[in-house]
Design a protein around this motif. Structure first.
Motif, mmCIF file in Angstrom:
data_model
loop_
_atom_site.group_PDB
_atom_site.id
_atom_site.type_symbol
_atom_site.label_atom_id
_atom_site.label_comp_id
_atom_site.label_asym_id
_atom_site.label_seq_id
_atom_site.Cartn_x
_atom_site.Cartn_y
_atom_site.Cartn_z
ATOM 1 N N LYS A 1 0.754 -1.172 0.100
ATOM 2 C CA LYS A 1 -0.177 0.016 -0.100
ATOM 3 C C LYS A 1 0.850 1.074 -0.034
ATOM 4 C CE LYS A 1 -3.843 0.608 2.330
ATOM 5 N NZ LYS A 1 -4.723 0.807 3.365
ATOM 6 N N LEU A 2 0.812 2.131 -1.151
ATOM 7 C CA LEU A 2 1.645 3.157 -1.218
ATOM 8 C C LEU A 2 0.897 4.492 -0.779
ATOM 9 C CD1 LEU A 2 3.320 2.713 -4.665
ATOM 10 C CD2 LEU A 2 4.060 2.091 -2.411
ATOM 11 N N THR B 1 9.621 -3.699 -5.003
ATOM 12 C CA THR B 1 8.273 -3.726 -4.676
ATOM 13 C C THR B 1 7.444 -2.833 -5.124
ATOM 14 O OG1 THR B 1 8.882 -2.702 -2.549
ATOM 15 C CG2 THR B 1 8.503 -5.209 -2.594
ATOM 16 N N GLY B 2 8.153 -1.638 -5.668
ATOM 17 C CA GLY B 2 7.432 -0.494 -6.595
ATOM 18 C C GLY B 2 7.806 0.815 -5.850
ATOM 19 N N CYS B 3 8.674 0.893 -4.905
ATOM 20 C CA CYS B 3 9.138 2.220 -4.179
ATOM 21 C C CYS B 3 10.398 2.671 -4.512
ATOM 22 C CB CYS B 3 9.103 1.888 -2.594
ATOM 23 S SG CYS B 3 7.732 1.656 -2.066
ATOM 24 N N SER B 4 10.804 3.770 -4.061
ATOM 25 C CA SER B 4 12.406 4.151 -4.316
ATOM 26 C C SER B 4 12.956 4.114 -3.110
ATOM 27 C CB SER B 4 12.088 5.583 -4.833
ATOM 28 O OG SER B 4 11.445 5.769 -5.924
ATOM 29 N N ASN C 1 5.658 6.729 -10.450
ATOM 30 C CA ASN C 1 4.682 5.689 -11.430
ATOM 31 C C ASN C 1 4.402 6.273 -12.781
ATOM 32 O OD1 ASN C 1 5.418 3.897 -9.490
ATOM 33 N ND2 ASN C 1 3.225 3.776 -8.925
ATOM 34 N N ASP C 2 3.863 7.686 -12.737
ATOM 35 C CA ASP C 2 3.444 8.075 -13.946
ATOM 36 C C ASP C 2 4.560 8.831 -14.769
ATOM 37 O OD1 ASP C 2 4.300 10.595 -12.246
ATOM 38 O OD2 ASP C 2 2.717 11.805 -13.006
ATOM 39 N N ARG C 3 6.010 8.486 -14.509
ATOM 40 C CA ARG C 3 6.987 8.642 -15.322
ATOM 41 C C ARG C 3 7.804 7.385 -15.360
ATOM 42 N NH1 ARG C 3 8.410 15.239 -14.783
ATOM 43 N NH2 ARG C 3 6.360 15.880 -14.655
ATOM 44 N N SER C 4 7.225 6.508 -16.066
ATOM 45 C CA SER C 4 7.690 5.120 -16.103
ATOM 46 C C SER C 4 9.303 4.993 -16.521
ATOM 47 C CB SER C 4 7.165 4.190 -16.851
ATOM 48 O OG SER C 4 7.561 2.879 -16.833
ATOM 49 N N GLY C 5 10.322 4.671 -15.623
ATOM 50 C CA GLY C 5 11.633 4.443 -16.031
ATOM 51 C C GLY C 5 12.412 5.603 -15.970
ATOM 52 N N ALA D 1 4.754 14.730 -5.811
ATOM 53 C CA ALA D 1 5.160 13.657 -5.977
ATOM 54 C C ALA D 1 4.048 12.292 -6.172
ATOM 55 C CB ALA D 1 5.966 12.980 -4.318
ATOM 56 N N GLU D 2 4.284 11.528 -6.880
ATOM 57 C CA GLU D 2 3.309 10.412 -7.340
ATOM 58 C C GLU D 2 3.698 9.086 -6.752
ATOM 59 O OE1 GLU D 2 0.508 10.257 -8.835
ATOM 60 O OE2 GLU D 2 0.339 12.553 -9.665
ATOM 61 N N PRO D 3 2.856 7.941 -6.368
ATOM 62 C CA PRO D 3 3.440 6.972 -5.982
ATOM 63 C C PRO D 3 4.488 6.164 -6.906
ATOM 64 C CG PRO D 3 0.886 6.984 -6.168
ATOM 65 C CD PRO D 3 1.391 8.271 -6.523
#
Length: 346
Positions: free
Chosen positions: A28-29, A124-127, A247-251, A274-276
């Motif tokens: 959960k972000l 897991t999707g974070c930084s 996440n909205d600026r993939s890579g 900031a986005e997730p």
């Protein structure tokens, strides 16, 4: 100026083996905090016994085994005075406030050089951010939801940004040397403070939303040192900086800087765009070293993400960061070195 502070000692007392976690929790972000700004100001100062409990920690190893280490805290100064500023007006839920002020970093000269090369992606999707030749600092909730470790954290990996050229040598428009990509490294072990497990359902809230990952092999890149989080009034323009993988600026690596709106003893409240995906990024300042003309960047907080907080009985939203206090500095430094010999001065 970076002010030297006497750091408390974190001393290992006992380590116990625990059952292996299930690794079944969902990541959960965005979290619903039970204790917001007003609540934080009214919390009692933790006793020494509380601190020993909160700063004890779990370690999960690559093979799925888990331990609990109990610690003692020596030389802690329990400060009853909270440093807080004037609360701003409430805002509606959003991650981008007004004009989007984020910068996407394309150029290899920036991606592969300090300070941007210290930002990493967690599988897991974070930084996260590099804090030693083998350690990464990130947010605890990227790995654990308070009850169990999240799916994917058993085979956790960390991605370091690099650039790769296309096979025919062509360059992507907007980049100097090909497409950005990740070099993935496995995680050997993970440390999470016990205060995080209590915080998800208790009054401690987000204060202990941080974790340290130990990599299987050194990354051989320049990393960023830890610093003690100063009060807002001690920061140049009250400004903070951080980079992560929104996440909205993939890579792409995304950099931003902004001012802090409010603070408690353990948290910064701000409206950084900031986005997730940027959750877990290391927040840093650039200040002068004592008695030198040299400037130095240090990590002073971990970006916890967009959170709902309770203010005067109403749910309002902020982007929240966990401050590196002298106690947290001592703990993270202990995790890096395995002792407190190198952690006496912040």
């Amino acid at each position: 100026t970076w002010h030297l502070k006497k750091i408390p000692q974190i001393v290992r007392e006992r380590t116990f083996s625990l059952d292996s976690p299930k690794f079944e929790a969902k990541t959960k972000l965005e979290l619903n905090s039970v204790c917001g700004i007003e609540c934080q100001r009214k919390l009692p100062v933790p006793s020494l016994s509380d601190l020993k409990d909160l700063l004890s920690y779990e370690t999960v190893f690559e093979n799925g085994t888990r331990t609990l280490t109990e610690v003692n805290v020596l030389g802690a100064v329990l400060d009853p005075a909270g440093n807080t500023t004037t609360r701003r007006a409430s805002r509606k839920k959003r991650q981008i406030y007004g004009t989007d002020s984020r910068f996407s970093i394309y150029d290899k000269r920036f991606i592969t050089n300090f300070p941007f090369n210290t930002a990493v992606k967690v599988s897991t999707g974070c930084s996260g951010i590099l804090i030693s030749p083998k350690h990464v600092l990130t947010a605890a909730h990227c790995l654990h939801n308070g009850k169990d470790y999240v799916k994917g954290s058993k085979r956790l990996r960390v991605g370091l940004m690099k650039t790769k050229s296309r096979g025919n040598g062509r360059k992507r428009k907007g980049t100097s040397d090909g497409l950005p990509s990740f070099q993935w490294t496995r995680v050997k072990s993970t440390h999470i403070p016990k205060g995080w497990f209590k915080g998800v359902s208790g009054d401690i809230a987000l204060d202990y939303d941080y974790a340290v990952l130990e990599l299987k092999r050194p990354h051989k890149r320049k990393y960023m040192e830890l610093g003690i989080s100063p009060a807002i009034k001690m920061m140049p323009g009250s400004m903070i900086h951080f980079s992560g993988f929104d996440n909205d600026r993939s890579g792409l690596l995304v950099y931003r800087f902004c001012s802090i709106s409010d603070e408690s003893n353990d948290l910064f409240y701000q409206y950084c765009d900031a986005e997730p995906g940027s959750t877990g990024s290391g927040i840093y300042l650039r200040l002068k070293e004592p008695n030198k003309k040299k400037w130095k960047r240090k990590i002073i907080a971990v970006y916890s993400g967009h959170q709902w907080v309770d203010i005067n009985g109403e749910q309002q939203d902020y982007n929240v960061a966990v401050r590196i206090t002298p106690l947290k500095y001592a703990q993270i430094c202990f995790w890096i070195h395995g002792n407190d010999e190198n952690c006496a001065q912040g």
